[in-house]
Motif scaffolding. Structure first.
Motif, short mmCIF file in Angstrom:
data_model
loop_
_atom_site.label_atom_id
_atom_site.label_comp_id
_atom_site.label_asym_id
_atom_site.label_seq_id
_atom_site.Cartn_x
_atom_site.Cartn_y
_atom_site.Cartn_z
N LEU A 254 48.03 5.97 22.44
CA LEU A 254 48.14 4.55 21.38
C LEU A 254 49.83 4.43 21.33
CD1 LEU A 254 45.36 5.30 18.91
CD2 LEU A 254 45.50 3.60 20.62
N ILE A 255 50.42 5.44 20.99
CA ILE A 255 51.91 5.25 20.67
C ILE A 255 52.70 4.67 21.67
CG2 ILE A 255 54.18 6.41 20.04
CD1 ILE A 255 52.56 8.16 18.40
N SER A 256 52.49 5.19 23.00
CA SER A 256 53.24 4.65 24.07
C SER A 256 52.41 3.38 24.55
CB SER A 256 53.09 5.55 25.33
OG SER A 256 51.58 5.90 25.63
N GLY A 257 51.40 2.85 24.21
CA GLY A 257 50.70 1.53 24.36
C GLY A 257 51.31 0.65 23.75
N ILE A 258 51.55 0.93 22.28
CA ILE A 258 52.33 -0.19 21.51
C ILE A 258 53.67 -0.30 21.86
CG2 ILE A 258 53.15 -0.43 19.29
CD1 ILE A 258 50.82 1.27 18.08
N THR A 259 54.27 0.56 22.46
CA THR A 259 55.66 0.57 22.92
C THR A 259 55.80 -0.38 24.29
OG1 THR A 259 56.04 2.92 22.03
CG2 THR A 259 57.69 2.10 23.91
N SER A 260 54.91 -0.19 24.94
CA SER A 260 54.90 -0.82 26.09
C SER A 260 54.48 -2.22 25.93
CB SER A 260 53.54 -0.33 27.19
OG SER A 260 53.47 -1.11 28.34
N ILE A 261 53.74 -2.51 24.90
CA ILE A 261 53.44 -3.92 24.51
C ILE A 261 54.65 -4.75 23.83
CG2 ILE A 261 52.27 -5.44 22.97
CD1 ILE A 261 49.82 -3.49 23.50
N ILE A 262 55.45 -3.91 23.02
CA ILE A 262 56.67 -4.35 22.66
C ILE A 262 57.87 -4.56 23.33
CG2 ILE A 262 58.44 -4.14 20.74
CD1 ILE A 262 56.24 -2.51 19.12
N ALA A 263 57.93 -3.47 24.45
CA ALA A 263 58.99 -3.69 25.49
C ALA A 263 59.25 -4.75 26.29
CB ALA A 263 58.97 -2.43 26.17
N GLN A 264 60.34 -5.05 26.71
CA GLN A 264 60.41 -6.06 27.65
C GLN A 264 59.72 -5.99 28.99
OE1 GLN A 264 64.18 -7.06 28.67
NE2 GLN A 264 63.81 -8.96 30.26
N LYS A 265 58.78 -6.81 29.13
CA LYS A 265 58.02 -6.79 30.65
C LYS A 265 58.72 -6.39 31.77
CE LYS A 265 54.44 -7.10 28.00
NZ LYS A 265 55.20 -6.99 26.61
N GLY A 266 58.60 -5.47 32.57
CA GLY A 266 59.13 -4.98 33.73
C GLY A 266 60.47 -4.21 33.70
N VAL B 257 45.63 -4.07 28.63
CA VAL B 257 45.37 -4.53 27.43
C VAL B 257 44.00 -4.19 26.87
CG1 VAL B 257 45.68 -6.43 25.67
CG2 VAL B 257 47.38 -6.34 27.33
N GLY B 258 43.02 -4.70 27.74
CA GLY B 258 41.74 -4.31 27.85
C GLY B 258 41.51 -2.77 27.27
N ALA B 259 42.30 -1.92 28.09
CA ALA B 259 42.22 -0.45 27.94
C ALA B 259 42.59 -0.07 26.47
CB ALA B 259 42.79 0.33 28.75
N PHE B 260 43.77 -0.78 25.93
CA PHE B 260 44.41 -0.53 24.73
C PHE B 260 43.49 -1.14 23.58
CE2 PHE B 260 47.18 -1.65 21.21
CZ PHE B 260 47.86 -0.63 20.97
N ILE B 261 42.98 -2.14 23.71
CA ILE B 261 41.87 -2.72 22.74
C ILE B 261 40.74 -1.67 22.66
CG2 ILE B 261 40.16 -4.45 22.25
CD1 ILE B 261 41.77 -6.46 23.89
N SER C 264 40.62 1.60 23.39
CA SER C 264 41.18 2.85 22.69
C SER C 264 41.39 2.73 20.97
CB SER C 264 42.38 3.65 23.27
OG SER C 264 43.32 2.56 23.30
N THR C 265 41.98 1.47 20.75
CA THR C 265 42.11 1.34 19.34
C THR C 265 41.07 1.02 18.56
OG1 THR C 265 44.18 -0.14 19.96
CG2 THR C 265 43.53 -0.21 17.89
N THR C 266 39.85 0.47 19.26
CA THR C 266 38.68 0.39 18.57
C THR C 266 38.00 1.80 18.40
OG1 THR C 266 38.40 -1.73 19.61
CG2 THR C 266 36.47 -0.75 18.55
N ALA C 267 38.21 2.36 19.25
CA ALA C 267 37.59 3.89 19.16
C ALA C 267 38.41 4.52 18.07
CB ALA C 267 37.80 4.63 20.65
N PHE C 268 39.44 4.34 17.99
CA PHE C 268 40.25 5.27 17.03
C PHE C 268 40.01 4.82 15.44
CE2 PHE C 268 44.26 5.05 14.09
CZ PHE C 268 44.53 6.65 13.88
N ILE C 269 39.84 3.47 15.46
CA ILE C 269 39.46 2.83 14.22
C ILE C 269 38.06 3.32 13.81
CG2 ILE C 269 39.17 0.78 12.63
CD1 ILE C 269 41.47 -0.41 14.48
N VAL C 270 37.04 2.95 14.56
CA VAL C 270 35.72 3.21 14.43
C VAL C 270 35.35 4.86 14.33
CG1 VAL C 270 33.34 2.73 15.14
CG2 VAL C 270 35.13 1.08 15.18
N ALA C 271 35.79 5.54 15.63
CA ALA C 271 35.23 6.94 15.49
C ALA C 271 36.28 7.75 15.02
CB ALA C 271 35.17 7.25 17.08
N GLY C 272 37.58 7.52 15.14
CA GLY C 272 38.58 8.39 14.51
C GLY C 272 38.71 8.37 12.84
#
Length: 220
Positions: free
Chosen positions: A20-32, A169-173, A175-183
């Motif tokens: 989750l942390i690295s996913g957020i970083t990847s989304i924020i970081a400049q693409k490529g 991004v689908g994988a991030f969605i 995993s985020t949903t799983a964290f919110i609902v199950a975690g």
């Protein structure tokens, strides 16, 4: 056996947190950029490890969790297919490999089985049947999109990038949903829907951004 299960849960949580942390970083970081690529790699490793571990955990006594199992299954599929998408960037590649077709084909078959069981469960009022219908329908849509991509990727510039963004991004969605609902335990309709709405808007934005304009297409 319970102490062993708890150890696996902790390991699952550690890798999930890393993802989750690295996913957020990847989304924020400049693409490529280097940061985007490295954080994307960490996201893939974290999500794959966390999701693979979640499958047996979700089947253990006193820890049965169909939602977590299905989320894990879809996350594995999307991370694997998403990471293979850049291979279609090569101009020398003219067809999808057997590995690509096996990944998408296996998920398609699994999704059809989910829908079948979901329909059966709805008829005979089996609990959680709606989850099988939801994930099965989503899986069929995603995999049919894959096979369409395999046939047309040579005809559309940046189609590999659209596929990569959509899957990762689908994988991030998921995993985020799983964290919110199950975690966290926020099992509400808002918790279910919010990550998907935000993620879909993000996917739509970047898909439009990387898609060649009509003027450029005509020029090419």
């Amino acid at each position: 056996m319970e102490p062993t299960i708890k150890i696996f849960i902790y390991i699952h949580a550690i890798f999930g947190g890393l993802g989750l942390i690295s996913g957020i970083t990847s989304i924020i970081a400049q693409k490529g950029s280097v940061l985007h690529k490295k954080s994307g790699t960490l996201f893939s490793v974290g999500m794959l490890a966390s999701s693979i571990i979640s499958l047996p955990i979700a089947c253990m006594p006193n820890h049965e969790n169909l939602f977590l199992f299905l989320i894990g299954l879809f996350t594995i599929y999307m991370v694997l297919v998403g990471n293979r998408a850049p291979s279609f960037k090569s101009k020398s590649k003219t067809a999808a490999s057997s590995v690509d077709k096996i990944l998408s084909g296996s998920m398609l078959l699994s999704s059809i089985l989910m829908i079948s069981y979901g329909i059966y469960g709805m008829i005979f009022t089996i609990s959680n049947s709606i989850l099988f219908l939801f994930f099965g329908g989503f899986g069929v849509f995603m995999t049919l999109t894959d096979f369409k991509f395999y046939k047309t990727f040579t005809q559309r510039k940046n189609s590999w990038l659209e596929n990569h963004i959509g899957k990762m991004v689908g994988a991030f969605i998921a995993s985020t949903t799983a964290f919110i609902v199950a975690g966290i335990g926020l099992d509400t309709i808002i918790a279910w829907v919010t990550p998907s709405i935000i993620g879909t808007i993000y996917i739509a934005y970047w898909t439009k951004k990387v898609k060649p304009s009509s003027a450029k297409k005509n020029k090419d």
